[in-house]
Structure formats: structure tokens, C-alpha cells
Design a protein around this motif. Structure first.
Motif, short mmCIF file in Angstrom:
data_model
loop_
_atom_site.label_atom_id
_atom_site.label_comp_id
_atom_site.label_asym_id
_atom_site.label_seq_id
_atom_site.Cartn_x
_atom_site.Cartn_y
_atom_site.Cartn_z
N LYS A 141 0.82 -1.22 0.00
CA LYS A 141 0.00 0.00 0.00
C LYS A 141 0.85 1.27 0.00
CE LYS A 141 -0.53 0.15 5.05
NZ LYS A 141 -1.50 0.19 6.18
N TYR A 142 2.07 1.17 0.53
CA TYR A 142 2.94 2.35 0.58
C TYR A 142 3.41 2.78 -0.81
CZ TYR A 142 3.27 1.70 5.64
OH TYR A 142 2.97 1.57 6.98
N PHE A 143 3.30 1.88 -1.79
CA PHE A 143 3.85 2.16 -3.11
C PHE A 143 2.77 2.48 -4.14
CE2 PHE A 143 6.67 -0.65 -0.76
CZ PHE A 143 7.84 0.09 -0.78
N SER A 144 1.58 2.78 -3.64
CA SER A 144 0.50 3.19 -4.55
C SER A 144 0.76 4.61 -5.04
CB SER A 144 -0.84 3.11 -3.81
OG SER A 144 -0.84 4.06 -2.74
N PRO A 145 0.20 5.02 -6.16
CA PRO A 145 -0.81 4.27 -6.94
C PRO A 145 -0.20 3.43 -8.06
CG PRO A 145 -0.68 6.50 -7.74
CD PRO A 145 0.31 6.41 -6.62
N ASP A 146 1.11 3.62 -8.37
CA ASP A 146 1.65 2.93 -9.54
C ASP A 146 2.33 1.61 -9.19
OD1 ASP A 146 3.75 4.03 -8.18
OD2 ASP A 146 4.49 5.26 -9.83
N TYR A 147 2.74 1.42 -7.93
CA TYR A 147 3.36 0.17 -7.48
C TYR A 147 4.61 -0.19 -8.30
CZ TYR A 147 -1.23 -0.06 -5.32
OH TYR A 147 -2.35 0.24 -4.63
N THR A 148 5.39 0.81 -8.62
CA THR A 148 6.62 0.59 -9.38
C THR A 148 7.83 0.89 -8.52
OG1 THR A 148 6.50 2.83 -10.28
CG2 THR A 148 5.55 1.04 -11.61
N LEU A 149 8.96 0.36 -8.95
CA LEU A 149 10.19 0.48 -8.17
C LEU A 149 10.90 1.80 -8.42
CD1 LEU A 149 11.88 -1.14 -6.16
CD2 LEU A 149 13.09 -2.18 -8.11
N LYS A 150 10.94 2.22 -9.66
CA LYS A 150 11.71 3.42 -10.00
C LYS A 150 10.82 4.66 -9.95
CE LYS A 150 14.91 0.72 -12.79
NZ LYS A 150 15.46 0.45 -14.14
#
Length: 241
Positions: free
Chosen positions: A142-151
Motif C-alpha cells: 500500500k505504501y507504493f500506490s498508486p503505480d506500485y513501481t520500483l523506479k
């Protein structure tokens, strides 16, 4: 900047003035690069590579300690730069190419999800592993929303670092490095690291050759160090022993 018997320490960090170069015996052993708000990937990596290449050439370090603070990334709550993770990690790739013993540590960073992204990508760089950009499902997803990508992408803060300003900083830093090259009391030379063990078996050596000539010469007493007595007993008696 121990692993080697003589290690020059270099500090490359963002400070208020490039003339902070150390004092007394440590003069020229600190290199500081003051950057203004909004610097981008292209400007940062170009300056970083130019300066670090000259630092390594000048100091000939036996080991490099690289602190990968993530507060220089775009979007950091306290930062003011426009760096993407790819631009940030490009600097790690560059340092790794020197093929020197390298200790990499974390550092600042006040947007926790970007700190995690940064250190993950750069761990992959150090291990020569290309990671997929999509973050797999996990309990912290959930912390990496909204795109859920690494870079992450570059920021859009106005870049106050003009080409003329960066050129001036570069010239000042390179001039400091030239000063230490010509300092009369400083002789830079490559020194083998402490962990280097010569490849030989002492038992197989000629006993007469085990002690080097330089060591043997150091054991020879000078003529003016002898006492006037006929033998050691006379010398001892004169001393009241």
C-alpha cells in the motif's frame, strides 16, 4: 573514503561552500560540492563523474565508502533536488566500476517508500542484478500506490544550478585537487591493502635470505654509538650496574 595501510579520506557532500577543504594536516582532504535547489539527473551525474574520477586518480584510495542517502531524490519531504532513482543509482554504478573494495551504506531519506525503492535498486546494481520495475505483492504494498513501481521519476522543482555555476564549482574542486598533487610534503602512491598476504612459504626460503637487506642494514650500529670501554663489562661497571 582499515583495509589498506594508508588511506586518504575524501568527503563529497552537499554543503554551503566549496572552499571547505579541511584544515592543517587535513587541508585538501575534504572536497565539498555545494549544489542549489532543483539539480537534475544529467547535471548531477555529469558533475559527480568528473569529480569522483579525479578524486580517485589523485588520492589513489585503497577502499571507498559510499553513502547512498536518499534525501536527494525528487519528492523527498525535506529534499530539494529533482533526481530520479535511475540518476541516483547511476552514480553507484560509476563508483563500482573502479573495482576497488567498496563499502556502501544508507543515509538520509524522509519519504520512506522512496528510501526503500532507492536501496533496493542500488542493491541490485551492486549485485549486477536487473530488477523488474513492478513491485510484487507484499504486506507493505500500500505504501507504493498508486503505480506500485520500483523506479521514481524526476521532479519538477526549478533547477537553480546554471551551467556557469556548475562549471565554476567544478573548476574550484579540480584546483583543490591540483594543490594536493603539488604539496611538497605529500607523496601519493598506491599502497597494498592490509589483507594482502605475499604468496610464499617461509619454510622453503633460504635462511640467509629471509631477512631483507633493508632490515639488516637497520640493525647495524653506527660507530659513534659504541662506548669507550674495552668490553661490555667495563660499560656496565661505568653505569653502576
Amino acid at each position: 573514503m582499515g583495509i589498506c595501510s594508508f588511506l586518504e579520506q575524501v568527503t563529497l557532500r552537499v554543503v554551503c561552500h566549496s572552499k571547505e577543504i579541511g584544515e592543517r594536516e587535513g587541508k585538501y582532504y575534504a572536497i565539498n560540492v555545494p549544489l542549489k535547489d532543483g539539480i537534475d539527473d544529467a547535471s548531477f551525474t555529469r558533475l559527480f563523474k568528473t569529480i569522483i574520477a579525479k578524486v580517485v586518480e589523485t588520492y589513489l584510495p585503497g577502499v571507498i565508502v559510499l553513502q547512498c542517502g536518499a534525501d536527494s531524490l525528487a519528492g523527498d519531504r525535506l529534499g530539494c533536488f529533482n533526481l530520479s532513482i535511475e540518476g541516483h543509482s547511476e552514480c553507484v554504478k560509476f563508483v563500482k566500476k573502479f573495482n576497488l573494495p567498496l563499502l556502501v551504506t544508507g543515509g538520509g531519506g524522509y519519504t520512506k517508500e522512496n528510501v526503500a525503492r532507492c536501496w533496493t535498486v542500488e542493491t541490485g546494481v551492486l549485485l549486477d542484478t536487473e530488477l523488474p520495475n513492478e513491485i510484487p505483492d507484499n504486506e507493505y504494498i500500500k505504501y507504493f500506490s498508486p503505480d506500485y513501481t520500483l523506479k521514481t521519476q524526476n521532479g519538477n522543482i526549478e533547477n537553480l544550478n546554471s551551467k556557469s555555476y556548475l562549471s565554476t564549482i567544478k573548476v574550484q574542486v579540480l584546483e583543490s585537487l591540483r594543490c594536493i598533487q603539488h604539496a611538497p610534503s605529500v607523496q601519493m602512491q598506491e599502497v597494498p591493502p592490509d589483507f594482502y598476504i605475499p604468496d610464499f612459504d617461509e619454510d622453503e626460503q633460504n635462511p640467509d635470505e629471509r631477512v631483507g637487506q633493508h632490515t639488516q642494514d637497520k640493525q647495524i650500529q653506527r660507530d659513534d654509538e659504541y662506548y669507550d670501554g674495552d668490553n661490555d663489562n667495563d660499560h656496565n661497571m661505568d653505569d653502576g650496574l
